[in-house]
Design a protein around this motif. Structure first.
Motif, PDB file in Angstrom:
ATOM      1  N   LEU B  25      57.777  34.767 -67.306  1.00 50.04           N
ATOM      2  CA  LEU B  25      57.295  33.378 -67.394  1.00 50.04           C
ATOM      3  C   LEU B  25      58.445  32.425 -67.670  1.00 50.04           C
ATOM      4  CD1 LEU B  25      54.479  32.015 -67.465  1.00 50.04           C
ATOM      5  CD2 LEU B  25      54.652  32.055 -69.894  1.00 50.04           C
ATOM      6  N   LEU B  35      53.321  33.116 -62.212  1.00 49.66           N
ATOM      7  CA  LEU B  35      51.940  33.576 -62.328  1.00 49.66           C
ATOM      8  C   LEU B  35      51.855  35.077 -62.056  1.00 49.66           C
ATOM      9  CD1 LEU B  35      49.387  32.146 -62.910  1.00 49.66           C
ATOM     10  CD2 LEU B  35      49.091  31.700 -60.542  1.00 49.66           C
ATOM     11  N   VAL B  42      51.156  40.805 -68.732  1.00 51.65           N
ATOM     12  CA  VAL B  42      50.476  40.498 -69.985  1.00 51.65           C
ATOM     13  C   VAL B  42      49.091  41.123 -70.002  1.00 51.65           C
ATOM     14  CG1 VAL B  42      49.667  38.630 -71.426  1.00 51.65           C
ATOM     15  CG2 VAL B  42      51.845  38.476 -70.369  1.00 51.65           C
ATOM     16  N   SER B  46      48.271  43.700 -72.996  1.00 52.78           N
ATOM     17  CA  SER B  46      47.190  43.477 -73.949  1.00 52.78           C
ATOM     18  C   SER B  46      46.165  44.589 -73.870  1.00 52.78           C
ATOM     19  CB  SER B  46      46.526  42.134 -73.690  1.00 52.78           C
ATOM     20  OG  SER B  46      47.363  41.108 -74.120  1.00 52.78           O
ATOM     21  N   PHE B  72      36.823  42.640 -70.540  1.00 62.54           N
ATOM     22  CA  PHE B  72      36.841  41.194 -70.356  1.00 62.54           C
ATOM     23  C   PHE B  72      38.143  40.723 -69.730  1.00 62.54           C
ATOM     24  CE2 PHE B  72      37.362  36.906 -71.877  1.00 62.54           C
ATOM     25  CZ  PHE B  72      36.178  36.383 -71.424  1.00 62.54           C
ATOM     26  N   ILE B  73      39.293  41.194 -70.243  1.00 65.28           N
ATOM     27  CA  ILE B  73      40.541  40.675 -69.670  1.00 65.28           C
ATOM     28  C   ILE B  73      40.782  41.231 -68.283  1.00 65.28           C
ATOM     29  CG2 ILE B  73      41.634  40.123 -71.852  1.00 65.28           C
ATOM     30  CD1 ILE B  73      43.251  42.529 -71.659  1.00 65.28           C
ATOM     31  N   THR B  76      38.608  38.814 -66.088  1.00 64.42           N
ATOM     32  CA  THR B  76      38.849  37.377 -66.009  1.00 64.42           C
ATOM     33  C   THR B  76      40.274  36.997 -65.632  1.00 64.42           C
ATOM     34  OG1 THR B  76      39.322  37.308 -68.351  1.00 64.42           O
ATOM     35  CG2 THR B  76      37.094  36.846 -67.689  1.00 64.42           C
ATOM     36  N   ALA B  80      41.357  33.880 -63.015  1.00 62.78           N
ATOM     37  CA  ALA B  80      42.032  32.657 -63.447  1.00 62.78           C
ATOM     38  C   ALA B  80      43.339  32.468 -62.692  1.00 62.78           C
ATOM     39  CB  ALA B  80      42.295  32.716 -64.951  1.00 62.78           C
ATOM     40  N   ILE B  84      44.258  29.185 -60.361  1.00 59.37           N
ATOM     41  CA  ILE B  84      45.424  28.329 -60.615  1.00 59.37           C
ATOM     42  C   ILE B  84      46.335  28.295 -59.397  1.00 59.37           C
ATOM     43  CG2 ILE B  84      47.421  28.011 -62.072  1.00 59.37           C
ATOM     44  CD1 ILE B  84      45.871  29.348 -64.288  1.00 59.37           C
TER      45      ILE B  84
ATOM     46  N   ILE C  57      49.407  24.932 -67.361  1.00 63.51           N
ATOM     47  CA  ILE C  57      48.120  25.631 -67.320  1.00 63.51           C
ATOM     48  C   ILE C  57      48.328  27.138 -67.310  1.00 63.51           C
ATOM     49  CG2 ILE C  57      46.016  25.921 -65.992  1.00 63.51           C
ATOM     50  CD1 ILE C  57      46.430  23.130 -64.970  1.00 63.51           C
ATOM     51  N   VAL C  58      49.320  27.609 -66.538  1.00 65.49           N
ATOM     52  CA  VAL C  58      49.626  29.043 -66.507  1.00 65.49           C
ATOM     53  C   VAL C  58      49.963  29.537 -67.906  1.00 65.49           C
ATOM     54  CG1 VAL C  58      51.249  30.750 -65.670  1.00 65.49           C
ATOM     55  CG2 VAL C  58      50.432  29.032 -64.144  1.00 65.49           C
ATOM     56  N   ALA C  59      50.803  28.777 -68.615  1.00 64.95           N
ATOM     57  CA  ALA C  59      51.240  29.220 -69.935  1.00 64.95           C
ATOM     58  C   ALA C  59      50.068  29.295 -70.895  1.00 64.95           C
ATOM     59  CB  ALA C  59      52.322  28.285 -70.456  1.00 64.95           C
ATOM     60  N   ASP C  61      46.913  29.757 -70.170  1.00 60.16           N
ATOM     61  CA  ASP C  61      46.055  30.872 -69.783  1.00 60.16           C
ATOM     62  C   ASP C  61      46.627  32.195 -70.289  1.00 60.16           C
ATOM     63  OD1 ASP C  61      44.028  32.231 -68.399  1.00 60.16           O
ATOM     64  OD2 ASP C  61      45.431  32.637 -66.782  1.00 60.16           O
ATOM     65  N   ILE C  62      47.955  32.374 -70.128  1.00 58.03           N
ATOM     66  CA  ILE C  62      48.590  33.613 -70.579  1.00 58.03           C
ATOM     67  C   ILE C  62      48.532  33.733 -72.101  1.00 58.03           C
ATOM     68  CG2 ILE C  62      50.797  34.794 -70.657  1.00 58.03           C
ATOM     69  CD1 ILE C  62      49.241  34.930 -68.072  1.00 58.03           C
ATOM     70  N   VAL C  65      45.405  35.384 -73.217  1.00 55.29           N
ATOM     71  CA  VAL C  65      45.345  36.848 -73.093  1.00 55.29           C
ATOM     72  C   VAL C  65      46.192  37.519 -74.163  1.00 55.29           C
ATOM     73  CG1 VAL C  65      45.660  38.769 -71.525  1.00 55.29           C
ATOM     74  CG2 VAL C  65      44.948  36.608 -70.650  1.00 55.29           C
ATOM     75  N   ALA C  91      39.633  34.086 -75.896  1.00 53.85           N
ATOM     76  CA  ALA C  91      39.923  34.430 -74.496  1.00 53.85           C
ATOM     77  C   ALA C  91      38.891  33.816 -73.565  1.00 53.85           C
ATOM     78  CB  ALA C  91      39.933  35.942 -74.340  1.00 53.85           C
ATOM     79  N   PHE C  95      39.769  31.098 -70.661  1.00 53.53           N
ATOM     80  CA  PHE C  95      39.424  31.355 -69.256  1.00 53.53           C
ATOM     81  C   PHE C  95      38.671  30.172 -68.657  1.00 53.53           C
ATOM     82  CE2 PHE C  95      36.030  33.194 -66.494  1.00 53.53           C
ATOM     83  CZ  PHE C  95      36.819  33.401 -65.399  1.00 53.53           C
ATOM     84  N   SER C  98      41.007  27.233 -68.210  1.00 58.27           N
ATOM     85  CA  SER C  98      41.942  27.261 -67.078  1.00 58.27           C
ATOM     86  C   SER C  98      41.201  27.063 -65.768  1.00 58.27           C
ATOM     87  CB  SER C  98      42.753  28.543 -67.080  1.00 58.27           C
ATOM     88  OG  SER C  98      41.916  29.644 -67.139  1.00 58.27           O
TER      89      SER C  98
END
Lengths: 168, 125, 112
Positions: B25, B35, B42, B46, B72-73, B76, B80, B84, C57-59, C61-62, C65, C91, C95, C98
């Motif tokens: 990032l 992205l 990540v 996680s 969930f992660i 989603t 996302a 984006i 926005i990316v940051a 969102d990350i 997580v 989270a 989500f 974002s």
């Protein structure tokens, strides 16, 4: 029984199981509140989970889903090592580009699972889906080829066969 | 004892991949590359941490919540990322200088011209 | 030029790792939590610095997580399960945020 009510029943059982996993099952109040709340949830939002009839037998679908899951995990580990190599390299060896691939899948959930697994596998990120033409636009971090057919074989071909067996 | 060691190893691997994602990032040149690196690493990191917590703590309430978090992660985070990426391409954020091809831009331009041509023909008729 | 910046970054990261793992005295979980907090500092740097709105926005969102993992570690350290509730809800909200931000960035209305 119509398909809407079958979907609501599935959502009711799932939400009841999650409620029992998170709360104490010995208390009467918790169980009663769980039954009422899962009923309300499945009545309001339950019709969205299952929307199409499946023709294949559940055992075969489960088998190919397990094969798909292991293939996906292996690809994901490879993807992470690839990103670690790029990020730690002093010169950042990237060659990005946006390519187009074709897909045979038609159902919404199959396309969703395919695009999610494309995003989590090495060097690729889904940007847009054209559902009528059956095309997916993909951002590729080191573009191996710009030809559509070859890119289809390279990116989507690994998962598509299993997903056809699971969802179509 | 053995499950504590396995869980700790999983947590350390997860934190390492989190570190790679965050480094991506910071270092990579444009939104799409950032992205890619961040989403993959990540999410995996996680998920590794949550799996380690599940293995150390067993199927208690914390462990079951960690399992829910993994599902969930995994559901989603790619969605996302896709939203984006499409939004930033449509709002005309440039790709970086090393980019060699942009099929999405070409097809959108063709589509715009096609729509214009048919509307012109209809008005003529 | 690139190589010099890479060397400076490697040096800073190695010094921080050395101080965190070998000089500072504490439980291993606290050291790992320190690492994750340091990573979220990096993400906040990208939120501050990002050239365009999409980077921010990316940051964010990350960050959502990453926070799940951080709160799971804190919950493991204190042996309390409600930290994980906070993580799940964080989270979920990040989500939805974002998705909404990307819709605004695309120029569509929210009820489209």
């Amino acid at each position: 029984m119509s398909i809407k009510w079958r979907s609501r029943l599935t959502v009711y059982i799932l939400s009841l199981l999650i409620w029992f996993a998170l709360t104490d099952i010995k208390k009467f109040e918790e169980v009663a509140a769980g039954i009422v709340i899962s009923f309300l949830v499945s009545l309001i939002a339950g019709h969205m989970l299952v929307t199409t009839e499946k023709s294949k037998s559940p055992i075969m679908r489960f088998k190919s889903a397990v094969i798909y899951l292991f293939k996906f995990l292996w690809e994901m580990i490879k993807a992470n090592i690839h990103v670690a190599y790029i990020v730690l390299h002093p010169n950042l060896p990237i060659k990005p580009g946006i390519v187009k691939i074709k897909t045979r899948l038609t159902k919404d959930i199959a396309i969703t699972v395919l695009t999610n697994s494309i995003t989590l596998t090495p060097g690729t990120l889904t940007i847009d889906v054209d559902k009528q033409a059956g095309e997916i636009y993909i951002h590729w971090i080191d573009t191996f080829t710009i030809d559509t057919d070859q890119a289809t074989k390279e990116i989507g071909g690994k998962f598509e066969k299993n997903l056809v067996e699971v969802f179509e | 004892m053995i499950n504590e060691i396995v869980g700790m190893v999983l947590i350390c691997v997860g934190i390492t991949f989190d570190f790679f994602g965050v480094l991506g990032l910071i270092r990579l040149p444009d939104v799409y590359n950032r992205l890619q690196a961040a989403t993959k690493c990540v999410t995996f990191g996680s998920a590794g941490i949550l799996l380690g917590v599940l293995i150390i703590h067993g199927f208690s309430d914390l462990g079951i919540k960690a399992l829910l978090g993994i599902f969930f992660i995994f559901l989603t985070s790619p969605v996302a990322a896709h939203a984006i990426a499409r939004a930033s391409h449509r709002s005309k954020i440039k790709l970086c200088d090393e980019t060699i091809i942009d099929r999405y831009q070409e097809d959108n331009e063709l589509l715009d011209k096609g729509v214009d041509m048919t509307s012109v023909e209809e008005t003529n008729n | 030029m690139k190589l010099i910046r890479w060397l400076i970054g490697i040096t800073i990261i190695s010094v921080c790792t050395y101080f965190n793992f070998f000089v500072y005295e504490g439980a291993l979980l606290i050291k790992l939590i320190n690492v994750v907090l340091f990573l979220s500092l990096f993400i906040l740097f990208r939120v501050m610095r990002g050239p365009s709105a999409a980077d921010r926005i990316v940051a964010v969102d990350i960050l959502g997580v990453l926070i799940i993992g951080l709160l799971a570690l804190i919950g493991l350290f204190y042996d309390q399960s409600f930290f994980m509730d906070i993580g799940l809800i964080w989270a979920l909200l990040s989500f939805i945020a974002s998705l909404a931000f990307s819709k605004i960035l695309e120029g569509r209305r929210l009820d489209d």
